[in-house]
Design a protein around this motif. Structure first.
Motif, PDB file in Angstrom:
ATOM      1  N   LYS A 515     -59.672 105.094  11.500  1.00 41.12           N
ATOM      2  CA  LYS A 515     -59.588 105.003  12.962  1.00 41.12           C
ATOM      3  C   LYS A 515     -60.137 103.680  13.468  1.00 41.12           C
ATOM      4  CE  LYS A 515     -59.672 109.956  13.982  1.00 41.12           C
ATOM      5  NZ  LYS A 515     -60.434 111.084  14.597  1.00 41.12           N
ATOM      6  N   ASN A 516     -61.238 103.220  12.851  1.00 45.12           N
ATOM      7  CA  ASN A 516     -61.831 101.955  13.276  1.00 45.12           C
ATOM      8  C   ASN A 516     -60.901 100.780  12.966  1.00 45.12           C
ATOM      9  OD1 ASN A 516     -64.496 100.638  14.223  1.00 45.12           O
ATOM     10  ND2 ASN A 516     -63.989  99.493  12.377  1.00 45.12           N
ATOM     11  N   LEU A 517     -60.337 100.787  11.765  1.00 40.99           N
ATOM     12  CA  LEU A 517     -59.422  99.712  11.365  1.00 40.99           C
ATOM     13  C   LEU A 517     -58.141  99.747  12.199  1.00 40.99           C
ATOM     14  CD1 LEU A 517     -59.976 100.039   7.519  1.00 40.99           C
ATOM     15  CD2 LEU A 517     -60.602  98.057   8.916  1.00 40.99           C
ATOM     16  N   TYR A 518     -57.694 100.936  12.530  1.00 39.53           N
ATOM     17  CA  TYR A 518     -56.509 101.081  13.389  1.00 39.53           C
ATOM     18  C   TYR A 518     -56.774 100.446  14.750  1.00 39.53           C
ATOM     19  CZ  TYR A 518     -52.821 103.426  16.111  1.00 39.53           C
ATOM     20  OH  TYR A 518     -51.756 103.695  16.931  1.00 39.53           O
ATOM     21  N   ALA A 519     -57.966 100.720  15.310  1.00 37.49           N
ATOM     22  CA  ALA A 519     -58.319 100.144  16.611  1.00 37.49           C
ATOM     23  C   ALA A 519     -58.439  98.631  16.519  1.00 37.49           C
ATOM     24  CB  ALA A 519     -59.625 100.752  17.113  1.00 37.49           C
ATOM     25  N   ALA A 520     -58.852  98.120  15.346  1.00 36.51           N
ATOM     26  CA  ALA A 520     -59.008  96.674  15.159  1.00 36.51           C
ATOM     27  C   ALA A 520     -57.693  95.994  14.810  1.00 36.51           C
ATOM     28  CB  ALA A 520     -60.038  96.408  14.063  1.00 36.51           C
ATOM     29  N   GLY A 521     -56.622  96.767  14.649  1.00 35.58           N
ATOM     30  CA  GLY A 521     -55.313  96.192  14.314  1.00 35.58           C
ATOM     31  C   GLY A 521     -55.126  95.911  12.842  1.00 35.58           C
ATOM     32  N   LYS A 522     -56.057  96.366  11.998  1.00 33.06           N
ATOM     33  CA  LYS A 522     -55.938  96.156  10.546  1.00 33.06           C
ATOM     34  C   LYS A 522     -55.200  97.358   9.954  1.00 33.06           C
ATOM     35  CE  LYS A 522     -60.316  93.603  10.478  1.00 33.06           C
ATOM     36  NZ  LYS A 522     -61.692  93.524   9.925  1.00 33.06           N
ATOM     37  N   LEU A 523     -53.914  97.389  10.214  1.00 32.04           N
ATOM     38  CA  LEU A 523     -53.138  98.590   9.918  1.00 32.04           C
ATOM     39  C   LEU A 523     -53.000  98.861   8.422  1.00 32.04           C
ATOM     40  CD1 LEU A 523     -50.354  98.184  12.630  1.00 32.04           C
ATOM     41  CD2 LEU A 523     -52.594  99.286  12.807  1.00 32.04           C
ATOM     42  N   GLY A 524     -52.840  97.802   7.622  1.00 28.74           N
ATOM     43  CA  GLY A 524     -52.688  97.992   6.180  1.00 28.74           C
ATOM     44  C   GLY A 524     -53.928  98.612   5.559  1.00 28.74           C
ATOM     45  N   MET A 525     -55.101  98.104   5.951  1.00 26.84           N
ATOM     46  CA  MET A 525     -56.356  98.653   5.421  1.00 26.84           C
ATOM     47  C   MET A 525     -56.572 100.087   5.924  1.00 26.84           C
ATOM     48  SD  MET A 525     -58.848  95.323   5.821  1.00 26.84           S
ATOM     49  CE  MET A 525     -60.299  96.207   5.211  1.00 26.84           C
ATOM     50  N   ALA A 526     -56.218 100.322   7.172  1.00 27.22           N
ATOM     51  CA  ALA A 526     -56.353 101.678   7.726  1.00 27.22           C
ATOM     52  C   ALA A 526     -55.491 102.651   6.933  1.00 27.22           C
ATOM     53  CB  ALA A 526     -55.949 101.683   9.192  1.00 27.22           C
ATOM     54  N   GLU A 527     -54.295 102.205   6.558  1.00 27.60           N
ATOM     55  CA  GLU A 527     -53.391 103.053   5.773  1.00 27.60           C
ATOM     56  C   GLU A 527     -54.014 103.393   4.421  1.00 27.60           C
ATOM     57  OE1 GLU A 527     -48.814 102.996   3.982  1.00 27.60           O
ATOM     58  OE2 GLU A 527     -49.631 101.250   5.021  1.00 27.60           O
ATOM     59  N   GLU A 528     -54.667 102.401   3.790  1.00 31.81           N
ATOM     60  CA  GLU A 528     -55.296 102.642   2.495  1.00 31.81           C
ATOM     61  C   GLU A 528     -56.348 103.749   2.592  1.00 31.81           C
ATOM     62  OE1 GLU A 528     -56.904  99.074   0.870  1.00 31.81           O
ATOM     63  OE2 GLU A 528     -55.013  97.949   1.050  1.00 31.81           O
TER      64      GLU A 528
END
Length: 745
Positions: A515-528
Motif C-alpha cells: 500500500k505504501n509503495l502503491y501510494a508512492a507510485g512504485k507499482l512494480g515493487m508494490a506488486e512484488e
C-alpha cells in the motif's frame, strides 16, 4: 446546577477519576444502567446534574467540565432532534477542549426486531457523526456566529484531489467510537470488552493513580466558599506557579456535592494535609458558613494540637469593619497575606511567593528529587486532575521533559496522546516523532536480548511508526520503517514456535509495504510485495485477506495499464467472495436450524454477500474501462441484485447508499449501450434514494451522489433532446457542488 454522583458502593468520590454523564433531560432514566456498566470496569466517579431542566450558569458548567477526564452521552432520537444542553453545550465543549467523549447508542420505546434494530442504530450513528462533522464545518461556524454567507456566484470547483483532501480534514472529527450494548452481531467485539478497553485507554488505572499519589511530597488543604470558586481557582494556579510547590497536591472540593459523605471527605483530606490555606473574601463572613463552622474549627484544632500551619490569603481586600468581623468569627486566625486579587501585579506575586515558601517550610514539608519518573507521574496528575487542578499545559510539559530524559513510560504516553487526541489535539506528525524515540528504545532492548518478546515488541513498534508516517504521507519514512520490520521478522520466525503467527506478521507486513509503495507510485515493487503476501495467505482459510490481496493486485495492474491481468485479479477476488458466500449459505441451509447457529452464520453470510457485492462493482468497473459494456452490465446487474437483497433486510444508510450506487452504475452502463430508457429509470431510482438520504443526513458523500445523479440525468435528457429538463438537472448539480465547496473552505 446541582451536581450529584455515583460511585462503587456509594464510596466517596474525592480523588477518583471523573466521568460526566451528559444527556437529553428525558434520557436521564439511562443514567443508572450506563453508570453501573462504567463502574463495573473502573473505580471512578460518574457525575451528573441532578436538575438538568433548571437554569444554570454556563461559567460554572464549564469549570466543572474542565475538570473531567471523560464525557459519556447516550445517543437517542431526542438528543439529535431537539435542542438540548447536552449536545449543544456540554458535548461541544468537550470536543473543543479535547476531552474524550464516549457515545452510547440507545433505543427507547421501539421494537426489538433484530433487522429493524440494525437499521435503527445505523441511522442513529450516522446522524450523530454528521452532527459532529457539521460542528467543525467552517461554514457552520460562520452561520452560528451570525456571519452572512458569501453571495452565490459561479466559481471553478476544486480538483478531485482537493475535494478528497478537504474531506479527510473534516473526517478527522467524525466517526467517534460508539458503544451499542444491544448489538447482537456475534462477529463484533463484545460490548463489555469494548467498554473496558476504551475506559482503560482514557482513564488512569488504579495502579497508576496510586503511583501518582505516592509521588506527591505533601498535601495542602484549600478552604473557600463556593461563590468564591473563581478566586479559588486563581489561587490554586498562583500556588502551583511556584516551582517549589509543583509536587504538592492541593485538595479542593472541585465538585461540590452536599451531604454527610462530603463532611467525611473534608475530615479525611484535612487529616493528611500539612498546610491549610484559607481563601479570604467578604463572602467568608456570611451565614450559614461551612468554612467557619467546620473547616476552620478543625484546622485550628490541628494547628494547636499537631503544629500544622494555617495560611490565610486575602483574595479581595476587606474594609476595617470586615477585618474586625473576621477576627471575631475566626478567633485566632493568623495574619493574612496581603490582597493578591491582582495576579498581574508582579510585586504582589513575589510577596505572596515568599510568604508561601515560609509557610511551607514551617509546615515541615520535605521535597523529593525530581527524577524523570517523578516528573512523569506529576505530569499525569496535572493532565488528569488527580489531587491537583487539571492543567494540560503543565502536565504536557512535565511528561515531555520526562520523555526527553529517556523514560519509556513517558515516551509511549506521548505517542498515545498525540496518536489518539487524548487531552491534546490529534497530531500524527508529533505522534510519529515520539514513536521514533520509542522505536529506538525498543531497538536497544532487542539488541540486548534478541528474544521473542523483544522482537515482537520491536515489530509492533516499527509497524506503528510506519503507519503514522504513512498517515502524514511521509512515504519514504514509512517504507524505511516497514523494511526494518522485515529483518526482525526473519529472526522472529526462527524464535517463534507458532509458524501461523509468524506468517500472519509477514502477510501484514507485505500488505503495508504494498500500500505504501502503491501510494508512492512504485507499482512494480508494490506488486512484488503483493505476490509475496499471496504465498503466505493462500494456505490459510481467511477469505477476506485473500480477497483484499487479489483486489490490491487488481488495483496495481489497472494502474499499470495491464487491464487483462487486472481483470483476472478482480475475477479471482470475485470467485473467492462468491465461494465464501455460497459456503456459508449452504451451511445455513443444511445445519442452521438452531437459533444461535443461524444468528451467528447469518451475520457471516451477510459479510460474504457484501464482499461479493464489492467484487461485482470492481469487475463491472474494469470491464467498463476496457470497453466491454455488455460484460460490465452483467456484473453491475449482479451487484444490483445483491444490493436489493441487503437493503431489503436491514435498510441501514449504508445498504441504501450501496443500492443507490448500484442503480447509478446500471444507469451509466445502460447509457453507454444507448439504452436510454433503462438508463433514465436506473438513474431516477438512484436520485430518489440519494435525495432521501440527503434529506435525512446531508452527508458530503450523499450530496456528491445527488450531484452526480443530477448530472448524469442531464446528460440523458440532452441525448433524448429535452434541453430544458437537462438544464434543471445541471443547475441542481452545480448548486450542490457549490455547497460542498463552501462547506470545505
Amino acid at each position: 446546577m446541582k451536581l450529584a454522583y455515583k460511585t462503587r458502593g456509594d464510596s466517596l468520590p474525592y480523588g477518583k477519576r471523573r466521568v460526566y454523564f451528559s444527556a437529553h433531560p428525558e434520557d436521564y432514566d439511562l443514567l443508572d444502567v450506563i453508570a453501573d456498566d462504567i463502574l463495573k470496569m473502573q473505580d471512578c466517579a460518574v457525575y451528573y446534574d441532578a436538575e438538568p431542566l433548571a437554569a444554570y450558569e454556563k461559567k460554572e458548567l464549564y469549570e466543572n467540565l474542565a475538570a473531567i477526564q471523560l464525557l459519556v452521552i447516550p445517543v437517542t432520537e431526542k438528543l439529535l432532534r431537539e435542542k438540548n444542553r447536552a449536545l449543544d453545550v456540554e458535548y461541544s465543549y468537550a470536543i473543543r477542549n479535547h476531552i474524550p467523549v464516549l457515545p452510547f447508542l440507545q433505543r427507547k420505546g421501539l421494537s426489538e426486531s433484530r433487522q429493524e434494530e440494525r437499521g435503527y442504530y445505523g441511522n442513529l450513528a450516522n446522524e450523530f457523526n454528521e452532527r459532529l462533522r457539521l460542528r467543525f464545518s467552517r461554514r457552520t461556524k460562520k452561520l452560528e456566529a451570525g456571519l452572512p454567507e458569501k453571495p452565490w456566484k459561479a466559481r471553478r470547483l476544486p480538483a478531485a484531489g482537493r475535494l478528497k483532501e478537504s474531506g479527510e480534514k473534516i473526517s478527522r472529527y467524525q466517526n467517534l467510537q460508539m458503544l451499542n450494548k444491544y448489538d447482537k452481531d456475534p462477529t463484533a467485539i463484545p460490548y463489555e470488552e469494548k467498554l473496558k478497553k476504551f475506559l482503560s485507554s482514557v482513564l488512569v488505572s488504579d495502579e497508576l493513580a496510586k503511583r501518582i499519589r505516592d509521588a506527591f511530597d505533601a498535601y495542602i488543604f484549600l478552604s473557600y466558599r463556593k461563590k468564591d470558586r473563581e478566586h479559588a481557582n486563581k489561587l490554586i494556579r498562583l500556588i502551583h506557579g511556584n516551582e517549589f510547590c509543583r509536587s504538592i497536591a492541593i485538595w479542593f472540593d472541585e465538585f461540590l456535592v452536599p451531604g454527610e459523605s462530603f463532611s467525611m471527605a473534608i475530615e479525611q483530606a484535612m487529616e493528611k494535609s500539612s498546610l491549610f490555606v484559607f481563601a479570604v473574601t467578604p463572602n467568608v463572613l456570611e451565614e450559614p458558613n461551612f468554612v467557619k463552622d467546620e473547616e476552620y474549627v478543625r484546622a485550628k484544632k490541628a494547628a494547636d494540637q499537631e503544629g500544622k500551619v494555617i495560611f490565610p490569603v486575602e483574595l479581595i481586600p476587606l474594609d476595617g469593619q470586615e477585618k474586625a468581623e473576621l477576627q471575631e468569627k475566626f478567633p485566632g486566625i493568623p495574619r493574612r497575606v496581603g490582597a493578591v486579587g491582582d495576579m498581574a501585579d508582579e510585586e504582589k506575586r513575589n510577596a505572596f511567593s515568599r510568604e508561601l515558601l515560609n509557610a511551607v517550610k514551617r509546615s515541615g514539608i520535605r521535597f523529593g528529587e525530581g527524577t524523570p519518573e517523578h516528573n512523569f507521574l506529576l505530569g499525569m496528575a496535572y493532565m488528569n486532575g488527580i489531587d491537583v487542578e487539571k492543567d494540560v499545559a503543565r502536565g504536557l510539559e512535565l511528561i515531555r521533559g520526562a520523555a526527553q530524559s529517556g523514560l519509556w513510560e513517558a515516551v509511549f504516553e506521548l505517542v498515545d496522546m498525540y496518536g489518539t487526541g487524548k487531552g491534546v489535539a490529534l497530531d500524527y506528525r508529533e505522534a510519529a516523532r515520539w514513536q521514533e524515540r520509542a522505536v529506538q528504545q525498543l531497538r536497544e532492548a532487542y539488541a540486548a536480548g534478541q528474544d521473542m518478546e523483544t522482537a515482537q515488541k520491536l515489530i509492533d513498534g516499527l509497524a506503528e511508526l510506519g503507519d503514522y508516517r504513512y498517515g502524514v504521507r511521509d512515504l519514504e519514512g514509512a517504507e524505511a520503517a516497514y523494511q526494518e520490520m522485515e529483518g526482525i521478522l526473519e529472526t522472529f520466525r526462527e524464535l517463534s514456535p507458532q509458524e501461523e503467527l509468524a506468517s500472519g506478521y509477514f502477510a501484514e507486513y507485505c500488505m503495508k509495504m504494498a500500500k505504501n509503495l502503491y501510494a508512492a507510485g512504485k507499482l512494480g515493487m508494490a506488486e512484488e510485495y503483493c505476490l509475496k503476501q499471496k504465498k503466505y495467505i493462500d494456505s490459510c482459510n481467511n477469505d477476506t485477506v485473500k480477497m483484499e490481496n487479489r483486489t490490491m493486485l487488481g488495483h496495481l495492474h489497472r494502474k499499470q495499464g495491464k487491464l487483462d491481468q487486472a481483470e483476472k485479479d478482480y475475477q479471482e477476488a470475485y470467485e473467492i467472495a462468491a465461494k465464501s458466500q455460497e459456503s456459508v449459505s449452504a451451511f445455513l441451509r443444511d445445519f442452521g436450524e438452531k437459533g444461535e447457529i443461524r444468528e451467528n452464520f447469518t451475520t457471516l453470510e451477510r459479510m460474504c454477500r457484501t464482499n461479493f457485492m464489492y467484487c461485482c462493482n470492481t469487475m463491472g468497473r474494469i470491464n467498463a474501462e476496457k470497453g466491454n459494456a455488455v460484460t460490465a452490465k452483467a456484473y453491475y446487474s449482479r451487484m444490483l441484485e445483491m444490493c436489493r437483497q441487503l437493503e431489503e433486510e436491514d435498510k441501514t444508510p449504508e445498504s441504501r447508499k450501496n443500492l443507490a450506487l448500484a442503480c447509478a452504475k446500471m444507469g451509466d452502463v445502460s447509457g453507454s449501450l444507448n439504452l436510454l430508457e433503462d438508463s433514465e429509470s436506473y438513474l431516477q431510482e438512484a436520485l430518489e434514494i440519494y435525495e432521501d438520504l440527503y434529506t435525512r443526513y446531508g452527508t458530503m458523500e450523499v450530496r456528491r451522489g445527488v450531484s452526480l445523479a443530477n448530472e448524469r440525468l442531464g446528460d440523458i435528457c440532452m441525448k433524448k433532446n429535452r434541453p430544458d429538463e437537462a438544464m434543471e438537472y445541471y443547475k441542481r448539480s452545480f448548486e450542490l457542488n457549490e455547497a460542498l465547496y463552501e462547506d470545505m473552505h
